[in-house]
Design a protein around this motif. Structure first.
Motif, PDB file in Angstrom:
ATOM      1  N   TYR A  11       3.868  -5.605 -12.176  1.00  0.00           N
ATOM      2  CA  TYR A  11       3.691  -4.163 -12.324  1.00  0.00           C
ATOM      3  C   TYR A  11       3.873  -3.408 -11.017  1.00  0.00           C
ATOM      4  N   ARG A  12       4.875  -3.806 -10.261  1.00  0.00           N
ATOM      5  CA  ARG A  12       5.215  -3.011  -9.077  1.00  0.00           C
ATOM      6  C   ARG A  12       6.012  -1.803  -9.553  1.00  0.00           C
ATOM      7  N   PRO A  13       5.543  -0.582  -9.266  1.00  0.00           N
ATOM      8  CA  PRO A  13       6.253   0.600  -9.761  1.00  0.00           C
ATOM      9  C   PRO A  13       7.721   0.632  -9.308  1.00  0.00           C
ATOM     10  N   VAL A  19       4.113   5.520  -9.200  1.00  0.00           N
ATOM     11  CA  VAL A  19       3.249   5.147  -8.074  1.00  0.00           C
ATOM     12  C   VAL A  19       1.933   5.911  -8.262  1.00  0.00           C
ATOM     13  N   VAL A  20       0.849   5.185  -8.299  1.00  0.00           N
ATOM     14  CA  VAL A  20      -0.431   5.805  -8.626  1.00  0.00           C
ATOM     15  C   VAL A  20      -1.136   6.336  -7.371  1.00  0.00           C
ATOM     16  N   GLY A  21      -1.666   7.542  -7.466  1.00  0.00           N
ATOM     17  CA  GLY A  21      -2.557   8.053  -6.422  1.00  0.00           C
ATOM     18  C   GLY A  21      -1.911   8.477  -5.117  1.00  0.00           C
ATOM     19  N   GLN A  22      -0.587   8.583  -5.081  1.00  0.00           N
ATOM     20  CA  GLN A  22       0.062   9.001  -3.831  1.00  0.00           C
ATOM     21  C   GLN A  22       1.006  10.162  -4.111  1.00  0.00           C
ATOM     22  N   SER A  23       0.614  11.051  -5.006  1.00  0.00           N
ATOM     23  CA  SER A  23       1.587  12.041  -5.486  1.00  0.00           C
ATOM     24  C   SER A  23       2.036  13.029  -4.407  1.00  0.00           C
ATOM     25  N   GLY A  46      -0.962   3.042   6.251  1.00  0.00           N
ATOM     26  CA  GLY A  46      -2.119   3.027   5.355  1.00  0.00           C
ATOM     27  C   GLY A  46      -2.632   1.614   5.186  1.00  0.00           C
ATOM     28  N   SER A  47      -3.817   1.463   4.577  1.00  0.00           N
ATOM     29  CA  SER A  47      -4.381   0.120   4.444  1.00  0.00           C
ATOM     30  C   SER A  47      -3.551  -0.703   3.454  1.00  0.00           C
ATOM     31  N   ARG A  48      -3.866  -1.985   3.338  1.00  0.00           N
ATOM     32  CA  ARG A  48      -2.990  -2.847   2.540  1.00  0.00           C
ATOM     33  C   ARG A  48      -3.160  -2.604   1.037  1.00  0.00           C
ATOM     34  N   GLY A  49      -2.074  -2.827   0.308  1.00  0.00           N
ATOM     35  CA  GLY A  49      -2.148  -2.745  -1.150  1.00  0.00           C
ATOM     36  C   GLY A  49      -2.231  -1.348  -1.732  1.00  0.00           C
ATOM     37  N   VAL A  50      -1.749  -0.341  -1.003  1.00  0.00           N
ATOM     38  CA  VAL A  50      -1.836   1.022  -1.521  1.00  0.00           C
ATOM     39  C   VAL A  50      -0.472   1.615  -1.908  1.00  0.00           C
ATOM     40  N   GLY A  51       0.587   0.828  -1.713  1.00  0.00           N
ATOM     41  CA  GLY A  51       1.900   1.276  -2.194  1.00  0.00           C
ATOM     42  C   GLY A  51       2.937   1.592  -1.128  1.00  0.00           C
ATOM     43  N   LYS A  52       2.745   1.119   0.104  1.00  0.00           N
ATOM     44  CA  LYS A  52       3.718   1.429   1.158  1.00  0.00           C
ATOM     45  C   LYS A  52       5.058   0.748   0.910  1.00  0.00           C
ATOM     46  N   THR A  53       5.021  -0.569   0.727  1.00  0.00           N
ATOM     47  CA  THR A  53       6.262  -1.301   0.501  1.00  0.00           C
ATOM     48  C   THR A  53       6.929  -0.828  -0.791  1.00  0.00           C
ATOM     49  N   THR A  54       6.108  -0.637  -1.812  1.00  0.00           N
ATOM     50  CA  THR A  54       6.615  -0.175  -3.099  1.00  0.00           C
ATOM     51  C   THR A  54       7.374   1.151  -2.945  1.00  0.00           C
ATOM     52  N   ARG A 179      -6.276   5.453   0.447  1.00  0.00           N
ATOM     53  CA  ARG A 179      -6.869   4.481  -0.466  1.00  0.00           C
ATOM     54  C   ARG A 179      -6.871   5.125  -1.847  1.00  0.00           C
ATOM     55  N   ILE A 180      -6.704   4.325  -2.869  1.00  0.00           N
ATOM     56  CA  ILE A 180      -6.568   4.878  -4.217  1.00  0.00           C
ATOM     57  C   ILE A 180      -7.944   5.047  -4.861  1.00  0.00           C
ATOM     58  N   GLN A 181      -8.139   6.196  -5.495  1.00  0.00           N
ATOM     59  CA  GLN A 181      -9.443   6.513  -6.086  1.00  0.00           C
ATOM     60  C   GLN A 181      -9.774   5.579  -7.246  1.00  0.00           C
ATOM     61  N   ALA A 215      -7.666  -0.540  -2.815  1.00  0.00           N
ATOM     62  CA  ALA A 215      -6.380  -1.246  -2.775  1.00  0.00           C
ATOM     63  C   ALA A 215      -5.969  -1.679  -4.184  1.00  0.00           C
ATOM     64  N   MET A 216      -4.848  -1.155  -4.649  1.00  0.00           N
ATOM     65  CA  MET A 216      -4.396  -1.499  -6.000  1.00  0.00           C
ATOM     66  C   MET A 216      -4.056  -2.982  -6.101  1.00  0.00           C
ATOM     67  N   ARG A 217      -3.451  -3.520  -5.048  1.00  0.00           N
ATOM     68  CA  ARG A 217      -3.080  -4.933  -5.117  1.00  0.00           C
ATOM     69  C   ARG A 217      -4.325  -5.808  -5.341  1.00  0.00           C
TER      70      ARG A 217
HETATM   71  N1  LIG Z   1      -0.002   3.312  -5.468  1.00  0.00           N
HETATM   72  C1  LIG Z   1       0.210   2.273  -6.303  1.00  0.00           C
HETATM   73  N2  LIG Z   1       0.482   2.471  -7.619  1.00  0.00           N
HETATM   74  C2  LIG Z   1       0.694   1.430  -8.455  1.00  0.00           C
HETATM   75  N3  LIG Z   1       0.664   0.138  -8.063  1.00  0.00           N
HETATM   76  C3  LIG Z   1       0.405  -0.119  -6.768  1.00  0.00           C
HETATM   77  C4  LIG Z   1       0.166   0.928  -5.820  1.00  0.00           C
HETATM   78  N4  LIG Z   1      -0.065   0.377  -4.613  1.00  0.00           N
HETATM   79  C5  LIG Z   1       0.007  -0.934  -4.785  1.00  0.00           C
HETATM   80  N5  LIG Z   1       0.296  -1.259  -6.069  1.00  0.00           N
HETATM   81  C6  LIG Z   1       0.397  -2.628  -6.625  1.00  0.00           C
HETATM   82  O1  LIG Z   1       0.136  -3.541  -5.570  1.00  0.00           O
HETATM   83  C7  LIG Z   1       1.297  -4.311  -5.257  1.00  0.00           C
HETATM   84  C8  LIG Z   1       1.477  -4.334  -3.763  1.00  0.00           C
HETATM   85  O2  LIG Z   1       1.727  -3.038  -3.280  1.00  0.00           O
HETATM   86  P1  LIG Z   1       2.531  -2.760  -1.931  1.00  0.00           P
HETATM   87  O3  LIG Z   1       3.363  -1.556  -2.125  1.00  0.00           O
HETATM   88  O4  LIG Z   1       3.238  -3.999  -1.498  1.00  0.00           O
HETATM   89  O5  LIG Z   1       1.331  -2.438  -0.945  1.00  0.00           O
HETATM   90  P2  LIG Z   1       1.354  -2.225   0.636  1.00  0.00           P
HETATM   91  O6  LIG Z   1       2.753  -2.342   1.098  1.00  0.00           O
HETATM   92  O7  LIG Z   1       0.764  -0.850   0.840  1.00  0.00           O
HETATM   93  O8  LIG Z   1       0.455  -3.297   1.180  1.00  0.00           O
HETATM   94  C9  LIG Z   1       2.441  -3.637  -5.984  1.00  0.00           C
HETATM   95  O9  LIG Z   1       3.376  -4.606  -6.430  1.00  0.00           O
HETATM   96  C10 LIG Z   1       1.773  -2.960  -7.147  1.00  0.00           C
HETATM   97  O10 LIG Z   1       1.619  -3.846  -8.229  1.00  0.00           O
END
Ligand SMILES: Nc1ncnc2c1ncn2[C@@H]1O[C@H](COP(=O)(O)OP(=O)(O)O)[C@@H](O)[C@H]1O
Ligand SMILES: [Mg+2]
Ligand SMILES: [Zn+2]
Length: 370
Positions: A11-13, A19-23, A46-54, A179-181, A215-217
């Protein structure tokens, strides 16, 4: 189970809107593309798992998509989008600086920067975990970033902005990922559960979201873990058990007993909590959080600061009505002291029992002052 894909990957957007919470970030990026005002270098922080790479990947795809609609989303169907999705794009290159941080790695990348794209107008370089580059690699990269060829766009991502040289920062448009709410995380978990036909309980998802700390991840990994542990039935109880989290119910009971000045009740509740294997300091912190929620409920203006499931919110309202502000503040103060002295205390159990006794005496104290 052999073809099980973890939810965080599955479920990587693939589009800005999912992308959730970063509108505010995704809207700004879309507008920049729409108005052709694109920067040549971005820094996603931003902190890990919040959607930077995505988001970096979506941005890269969107810039190069040959089929861009009026909604400014990558089509995920054209040759550019599909070749990137399949991992063999010539125009979008990704370097994970965590594992490729030498000068040679950067030199290879710089060589690529010089070559103009065969198809399309842009070549996009995503450098993930950019703070991991060695200092000589940083310096080699700096020259390229100072005078990049027109076709090159850089998207840098990092969790540690303070480790990036100011000269690099000053050349980038910086986006701060929040960080996502909790509610947004719960919503995402809920929609994934529906797609996967997994039974969930909103209260349970809330606990997962709290544990994930924005962190969504992390939320998705915890979710996967509990789905398999609970045999596809994510009940509140299963989540509490798996994450070793204390039921909200205990805190409601402790405060109710404190308001009724029932010391014996509270000692027994605490005994039960210890018997379940919970740690005293965890209990004190949880109880403080509970009191903070009660206080927040007292005023319409601070109501939005409470992040609990809907059905629990009502319970907070009820208890906040019967607890005076003075009681809550004194109780919080008492718990803070207990927390500070807890580690040094030689009899930890007793130190919490004393706190509970004092908690049960606040009402009496307040009455004598009236
Ligand atoms: N803002 C977001 N909305 C929806 N899914 C997210 C979001 N951020 C992270 N994820 C989920 O977490 C996984 C890792 O996100 P990632 O973009 O690699 O985080 P980061 O690079 O900030 O550490 C994604 O594949 C997705 O499933
Ligand atoms: Mg990342
Ligand atoms: Zn496309």
């Amino acid at each position: 189970m052999s073809n099980f894909v973890v939810s965080a990957r599955k479920y990587r957007p693939q589009t800005f809107d999912t992308v959730v919470g970063q509108s505010s970030i995704t809207t700004t990026l879309k507008n920049a593309i729409k108005n052709d005002h694109l920067a040549q270098a971005f820094l996603f922080f931003g902190s890990r798992g919040v959607g930077k790479t995505t988001t970096a990947r979506i941005l890269a795809k969107t810039i190069n998509c040959s089929n861009l609609g009026s909604d400014i989303e990558p089509c995920n169907q054209c040759e550019s989008c599909t070749s990137f999705n399949e991992g063999h794009s010539f125009n979008i290159l990704e370097l994970d600086a965590a594992s490729n941080n030498s000068v040679d790695d950067i030199r290879n990348l710089i060589d690529q920067v010089r070559i103009a794209p065969q198809i399309g107008n842009h070549k996009i370089f995503i450098i993930d975990e950019v703070h991991m580059l060695s200092s000589s690699a940083f310096n080699a990269f700096l020259k390229t970033l100072e005078e990049p060829p027109k076709h090159a766009i850089f998207i840098l991502a990092t969790t540690e902005k303070h480790k990036i040289l100011p000269t690099i920062l000053s050349r980038c448009q910086i986006f701060d990922f929040h960080r996502i709410q909790i509610d947004a995380i719960v919503g995402q978990l809920q929609s994934i559960a529906t797609k996967e036909k997994i039974k969930v309980d909103e209260k349970g998802l809330h606990v997962i979201a709290q544990k994930a700390d924005g962190a969504m991840r992390d939320a998705l990994s915890i979710f996967d873990q509990i789905v398999s542990f609970s045999n596809q039935n994510v009940t509140y109880e299963a989540v509490l058990e798996n994450l070793n989290v204390l039921d909200y119910d205990y805190y409601f009971k402790v405060i109710a007993a404190a308001l009724d000045e029932k010391i014996a009740d509270n000692l027994l509740i605490f005994n039960e909590i210890l018997a379940k294997g919970f740690d005293g300091s965890q209990f004190i912190l949880g109880l403080s959080e509970h009191l903070r929620n009660l206080l927040v409920c007292k005023d319409q203006a601070t109501l939005e600061l409470i992040e609990v499931p809907t059905e629990i919110k009502e319970l907070y309202f009820q208890q906040s009505k019967v607890s005076s502000q003075a009681f809550i503040v004194l109780a919080l103060d008492l718990l803070r002291d207990t927390d500070i002295h807890y580690r040094a205390s030689k009899n930890k159990r007793l130190s919490i029992e004393i706190a509970l006794m004092k908690l049960c005496s606040i009402q009496a104290l307040l009455k004598t002052k009236q």
